[in-house]
Design a protein around this motif. Sequence first.
Motif, mmCIF file in Angstrom:
data_model
loop_
_atom_site.group_PDB
_atom_site.id
_atom_site.type_symbol
_atom_site.label_atom_id
_atom_site.label_comp_id
_atom_site.label_asym_id
_atom_site.label_seq_id
_atom_site.Cartn_x
_atom_site.Cartn_y
_atom_site.Cartn_z
ATOM 1 N N MET A 1 33.225 59.456 30.864
ATOM 2 C CA MET A 1 34.660 59.413 30.538
ATOM 3 C C MET A 1 35.024 58.031 29.986
ATOM 4 O O MET A 1 34.650 57.019 30.551
ATOM 5 C CB MET A 1 35.466 59.695 31.821
ATOM 6 N N LYS A 2 35.742 58.004 28.882
ATOM 7 C CA LYS A 2 36.117 56.748 28.238
ATOM 8 C C LYS A 2 37.121 55.991 29.124
ATOM 9 O O LYS A 2 37.995 56.592 29.722
ATOM 10 C CB LYS A 2 36.759 57.085 26.892
ATOM 11 N N ASN A 3 36.950 54.680 29.170
ATOM 12 C CA ASN A 3 37.889 53.868 29.955
ATOM 13 C C ASN A 3 39.103 53.524 29.091
ATOM 14 O O ASN A 3 39.014 52.692 28.195
ATOM 15 C CB ASN A 3 37.186 52.591 30.424
ATOM 16 N N PRO A 4 40.249 54.141 29.347
ATOM 17 C CA PRO A 4 41.391 53.928 28.450
ATOM 18 C C PRO A 4 42.008 52.537 28.576
ATOM 19 O O PRO A 4 42.851 52.168 27.768
ATOM 20 C CB PRO A 4 42.393 54.997 28.893
ATOM 21 N N TYR A 5 41.602 51.791 29.588
ATOM 22 C CA TYR A 5 42.202 50.471 29.805
ATOM 23 C C TYR A 5 41.343 49.343 29.233
ATOM 24 O O TYR A 5 41.642 48.177 29.416
ATOM 25 C CB TYR A 5 42.445 50.247 31.296
ATOM 26 N N GLN A 6 40.259 49.725 28.577
ATOM 27 C CA GLN A 6 39.357 48.722 28.013
ATOM 28 C C GLN A 6 39.888 48.204 26.678
ATOM 29 O O GLN A 6 40.250 48.975 25.797
ATOM 30 C CB GLN A 6 37.970 49.337 27.817
ATOM 31 N N SER A 7 39.921 46.878 26.541
ATOM 32 C CA SER A 7 40.270 46.259 25.262
ATOM 33 C C SER A 7 39.005 45.779 24.591
ATOM 34 O O SER A 7 37.969 45.622 25.237
ATOM 35 C CB SER A 7 41.203 45.073 25.494
ATOM 36 N N TYR B 1 52.741 49.122 29.792
ATOM 37 C CA TYR B 1 51.475 48.632 30.333
ATOM 38 C C TYR B 1 50.310 49.496 29.861
ATOM 39 O O TYR B 1 49.413 49.036 29.202
ATOM 40 C CB TYR B 1 51.495 48.593 31.870
ATOM 41 N N CYS B 2 50.347 50.805 30.202
ATOM 42 C CA CYS B 2 49.156 51.621 29.940
ATOM 43 C C CYS B 2 49.062 52.054 28.485
ATOM 44 O O CYS B 2 47.988 52.176 27.937
ATOM 45 C CB CYS B 2 49.116 52.823 30.873
ATOM 46 N N VAL C 1 51.141 57.112 31.361
ATOM 47 C CA VAL C 1 50.866 57.295 32.785
ATOM 48 C C VAL C 1 51.642 56.317 33.671
ATOM 49 O O VAL C 1 52.172 56.705 34.704
ATOM 50 C CB VAL C 1 49.352 57.150 33.118
#
Lengths: 273, 320
Positions: free
Chosen positions: A1-7, A238-239, A243
């Motif tokens: 699963m892709k980490n949606p919080y990764q920059s 933020y997200c 969410v």
Amino acid sequence: MKNPYQSYPAKITKIVLDAPETRAFTFRFQDAKRQAAFKFIPGQFLMAGLPGIGEIPVGINSPTYQKKFLQITVRGVGRVSKAIQHKTVGSILWVRGPYGNGWPMEKIKKKNLVVIAGGLGIIPLKPLIDEASHSDWGKKIQVQVFYGSRNFENLLFEPQYKRWNKFYRTQIILDTASGRWRGEVGRITDLLDKNQLPHDAIVTACGPPIMYKFLTPKLLEKGFKAEDIYLSLERKMYCAIGVCEHCAIGDKYVCKDGPIFSLAEINQMPKAF
Amino acid sequence: MAKFTTDKLIEFLLKEYTVIAPVEKEGELLFQKIGNAQEASSSLQIPKNSFKQFLLPHEEVLFNFAENSKKELVSQAIFGISIVDLKALLLFDQMFAKDPHYQNRRQNTVIIGQCIVPDDPKFLSIFEENVLERLKFDIFIDRCKNGDPKIFTGSSLGQKILDRLKFSNYEHIDFKGAIEGGKLDAKSQKLKEQIKKVVNNKKFWEEFAKECILCGKCTVACPTCYCFDLVDEGGEISKKQSGVRKRRLSSCFYEDFASVAGGENFLKTKAERLRNYYIHKFIRTPEREQLLGCVGCLRCFRVCPVGIDIRKILAAAMKY
């Protein structure tokens, strides 16, 4: 699963001081594949930030057809945007996106277009203006740009105006005149009164809440329909993926369903007390 | 065939999992980690806290700027979770469906439900027929009726655990989806419409928010509240990129929840914040997730220092 919080790290290749405390940062992702694959719709935004400092939502101002780099314009107002001001060429920005819905391109291509920007609101509108002046659909429709700014020093993207003017009328108005200025002075709504407006047009607007307050009744008075007037809204985020709840208005998330909403949609939202 | 006892089940779970169960502590019932079966309370009251902190911790690292984050090893069992909390769990599963951090924890958590009744079972009347078909659990223990407890399984993992304990007297229930026909039920629909009617009624919200001290306790106690901030810590050290991005749970009642640089605050007043809380639970969540954002546990009322009663607010909204 892709980490949606990764920059992802992006290297700053150019910095231009465009207005007081306001800089344009050109950058490209360090991962060349990521840069090449990056696509966005005019009006979409990025989450950009620095490790240990935080992230902010920023509109993309580079054209959609520019594949080699991206550009954002940041004014040092808050903690993160001030920290970004101190970065130099070669520094790393951490970026994720694009997010949001973007301007309603399919609808725009079939009608005429009125672009209305107030202050920094020109930023997410620039890729739309760029695309209109660079594409076949742009040649087939009538485009009018209105841009209001506090003063001459705060005008953004000045070197672009000549090119924009080749394709369509760009009207600028300042709150207060200063030495060099020979153009209009007043409110952005004055421009709507003074100019012939294209018929059957989509309005795309971005500016501070106070601008919308005066602009929307004026647009309705001029005969534009609420469902043809599009405004880009600002909220805390933020997200950026619908969410965390910070940007919610009614049943909508500004980050995911917006940031661009039609006036018809906005009219359905809970009113501020 | 062995006779089912909760002690035997908990002792078995303790061998393989970190076990979380309601514990009586200083006169309060709280979910917490236990070391042996005797620590678990047999009370059929609803614990003051919910499962929330064990699946969505107050703070967790989401991303490391310097290196690839390693997956945290989770292997836990939450014992004694009530029907209302199981409903909240459904909502969490939906909201965090694409969140690898939540999913890592969730997929490695055994859920053992119990027929615990909230303080006011009539509120939102959550005990509809066949409710277990609409909930996700591994094992469910019904000891609310006289006689031996009735045991249900809701997953093959639950069946495996009971089989290994040689408890074969259970009934398996297949999950039939969170809601019948995939559509919000009529009662929740009605509640949503009523809250919509008072959305722009400033007086209504000012009246109910009058006593609010913006402490955020309701949002901490609520099993469906999950609002969070992202907090970047650490940072660049002599040009080397480092630091972490954390998720930290926050509260929509706090001053900075919707404020932006430049001074604008999009949830300025108490009334706007209280309204936002109700919009989230009774409009936004039902519209987007087809689930009611309130499960009727009344924890918000129980912890509120000024006695704001969700039942009174909903009853008042129903009159419009």
